[in-house]
Design a protein around this motif. Structure first.
Motif, PDB file in Angstrom:
ATOM      1  N   GLN A  20       0.728  -1.130   0.148  1.00 33.01           N
ATOM      2  CA  GLN A  20       0.130  -0.119   0.203  1.00 33.01           C
ATOM      3  C   GLN A  20       0.914   0.932  -0.147  1.00 33.01           C
ATOM      4  O   GLN A  20       0.060   1.998  -0.299  1.00 33.01           O
ATOM      5  N   SER A  21       2.374   1.077   0.388  1.00 31.57           N
ATOM      6  CA  SER A  21       2.754   2.353  -0.149  1.00 31.57           C
ATOM      7  C   SER A  21       3.406   2.994  -1.157  1.00 31.57           C
ATOM      8  O   SER A  21       3.619   3.966  -2.041  1.00 31.57           O
ATOM      9  N   THR A  22       3.030   2.024  -2.855  1.00 29.80           N
ATOM     10  CA  THR A  22       2.801   2.060  -3.852  1.00 29.80           C
ATOM     11  C   THR A  22       1.274   2.549  -4.236  1.00 29.80           C
ATOM     12  O   THR A  22       0.749   1.766  -3.929  1.00 29.80           O
ATOM     13  N   PHE A  23       1.407   3.196  -5.875  1.00 30.73           N
ATOM     14  CA  PHE A  23       0.268   3.800  -6.341  1.00 30.73           C
ATOM     15  C   PHE A  23       0.057   2.318  -7.476  1.00 30.73           C
ATOM     16  O   PHE A  23      -1.119   2.019  -7.085  1.00 30.73           O
ATOM     17  N   ILE A  24       0.729   1.408  -7.522  1.00 33.52           N
ATOM     18  CA  ILE A  24       0.079   0.325  -8.164  1.00 33.52           C
ATOM     19  C   ILE A  24      -0.033  -1.030  -7.420  1.00 33.52           C
ATOM     20  O   ILE A  24      -1.650  -1.459  -7.269  1.00 33.52           O
ATOM     21  N   GLY A  25       0.580  -0.735  -5.987  1.00 35.73           N
ATOM     22  CA  GLY A  25      -0.290  -2.105  -5.410  1.00 35.73           C
ATOM     23  C   GLY A  25      -1.098  -1.445  -4.968  1.00 35.73           C
ATOM     24  O   GLY A  25      -2.316  -2.032  -4.626  1.00 35.73           O
ATOM     25  N   ARG A  26      -1.779   0.002  -4.078  1.00 34.28           N
ATOM     26  CA  ARG A  26      -3.173   1.099  -3.620  1.00 34.28           C
ATOM     27  C   ARG A  26      -4.715   0.296  -4.891  1.00 34.28           C
ATOM     28  O   ARG A  26      -5.272  -0.197  -5.027  1.00 34.28           O
ATOM     29  N   VAL A  27      -3.939  -0.114  -5.935  1.00 31.33           N
ATOM     30  CA  VAL A  27      -4.795   0.991  -7.669  1.00 31.33           C
ATOM     31  C   VAL A  27      -5.012  -1.761  -7.302  1.00 31.33           C
ATOM     32  O   VAL A  27      -6.517  -1.798  -7.638  1.00 31.33           O
ATOM     33  N   LYS A  28      -4.448  -1.475  -7.278  1.00 26.51           N
ATOM     34  CA  LYS A  28      -4.621  -3.821  -7.566  1.00 26.51           C
ATOM     35  C   LYS A  28      -5.360  -3.920  -6.452  1.00 26.51           C
ATOM     36  O   LYS A  28      -6.434  -4.045  -6.337  1.00 26.51           O
ATOM     37  N   HIS A  29      -5.000  -3.162  -4.808  1.00 22.04           N
ATOM     38  CA  HIS A  29      -5.875  -3.538  -3.904  1.00 22.04           C
ATOM     39  C   HIS A  29      -7.684  -3.562  -3.876  1.00 22.04           C
ATOM     40  O   HIS A  29      -8.665  -3.755  -3.616  1.00 22.04           O
ATOM     41  N   PHE A  30      -7.354  -1.919  -4.144  1.00 24.17           N
ATOM     42  CA  PHE A  30      -9.109  -1.453  -4.632  1.00 24.17           C
ATOM     43  C   PHE A  30      -9.920  -1.840  -5.699  1.00 24.17           C
ATOM     44  O   PHE A  30     -11.070  -1.499  -6.566  1.00 24.17           O
TER      45      PHE A  30
END
Length: 325
Positions: A20-30
């Motif tokens: 969740q510290s990276t934009f790509i990681g957050r995009v996958k999460h959401f």
């Protein structure tokens, strides 16, 4: 506990699958938790998912539980239950309903922008939808009264209507494309009013801030203002591509003779095209800022900063809080 693998015994259900510290990681999460397919999952199935998540937290998983089942249960849990209260959220207010709900309302706003009655009706529908979404995704630790809810709703709706109707009249003699952009300007203006008003209790009383181990350190109004401002930016970004680019596309398409012959399909077409934008923009906009927001202790209110410093010295330099969605 028999029948579980070693991996499941060590599985931390509340740890995000992606960084969740990276934009790509957050995009996958959401992308995972705003999946509109979860909207049609029954309440019984959602409650079963919640029970499995809570069993995992308690370390009492049913024998034979697989990692895939846990991931899916957590997906359903995150999509339907509030992160603060753990209560099941109303269907229309969930972020997973943003695509089906948002595409219908936005598509009609973009189609029916020419007359004042149509502008008034669709802006009212949109602000009613937004008010419910904002209320549903507020920081649940900060209750809001019925009076505050009513004032927030009326203020945001009035702002949207005044902006839309005023600009609609102003752009009568302007290039047609400018008139098509009026709905976006009205939506953006209303977001700057609707979200802070709907979450005013957080600004008045502050929201809980914690250290890295989730120990509560106090409440902060500055943290609330930071979180709410980030949500406003995300909501405007969510709507922007569809409401700015689609009018340009429709302005070009409607000049073709085949489009003039199927004018009755223009509204459904815009609804579908808005949906294509929102499928990507809902998770992308939610991902602009981390859900678990942080603020430096040095930027907190003096009394809270002094309290943390007195208790922990220089050990705690940053505090965290849930910014809402």
């Amino acid at each position: 506990m028999a029948g579980m693998s070693v991996d499941l015994l060590k599985f931390h259900i509340d740890a995000p699958r992606w960084d969740q510290s990276t934009f790509i990681g957050r995009v996958k999460h959401f992308f995972n938790i705003t999946d509109p397919r979860t909207v049609v999952v029954s309440n019984t199935r959602l409650d079963q998912a919640k029970a499995l998540v809570e069993s995992c937290r308690a370390g009492t998983l049913p024998p034979g539980t697989t990692l895939e089942q846990l991931h899916y249960a957590k997906k359903l849990y995150d999509s339907a239950f509030h992160p603060d209260s753990g209560e099941r959220m109303n269907l229309i207010g969930r972020m997973s309903f943003q695509v089906p709900g948002g595409m219908a309302i936005t598509g009609f706003m973009l189609q029916f922008y020419r007359t004042v009655p149509a502008v008034v009706f669709w802006q009212w529908v949109n602000q009613s939808f937004n008010a419910l979404v904002n209320y549903t995704n507020r920081n649940a630790a900060s209750p809001i009264s019925a009076t505050q809810l009513g004032v927030a709703y009326v203020t945001a709706t009035s702002t949207a209507l005044a902006t839309a109707v005023g600009l609609n009249l102003y752009t009568k003699k302007a290039p047609p494309l400018l008139a098509r952009w009026v709905p976006f300007v009205a939506v953006a203006a209303a977001n700057f009013v609707n979200i802070p008003m709907m979450r005013q209790q957080e600004i008045i009383s502050g929201i809980s801030v914690t250290d890295e181990n989730d120990n509560k350190l106090g409440v902060s109004r500055k943290a609330a203002m930071k979180g709410i401002s980030q949500v406003v930016i995300s909501r405007v970004a969510m709507a922007a591509p569809g409401m700015i680019i689609l009018p340009i596309v429709m302005e070009r398409l409607e000049k073709y003779s085949f489009m003039k012959r199927i004018s009755y399909l223009h509204a459904p077409l815009q609804v579908v095209l808005v949906g294509c934008f929102l499928i990507f923009m809902v998770p992308a906009a939610c991902s602009l800022f981390p859900q678990k927001c942080s603020i430096e202790v040095s930027k907190l209110e003096p009394e809270l900063r002094d309290s943390i410093t007195a208790k922990y010295g220089d050990k705690v330099k940053v505090v965290s809080f849930n910014k809402g969605l």
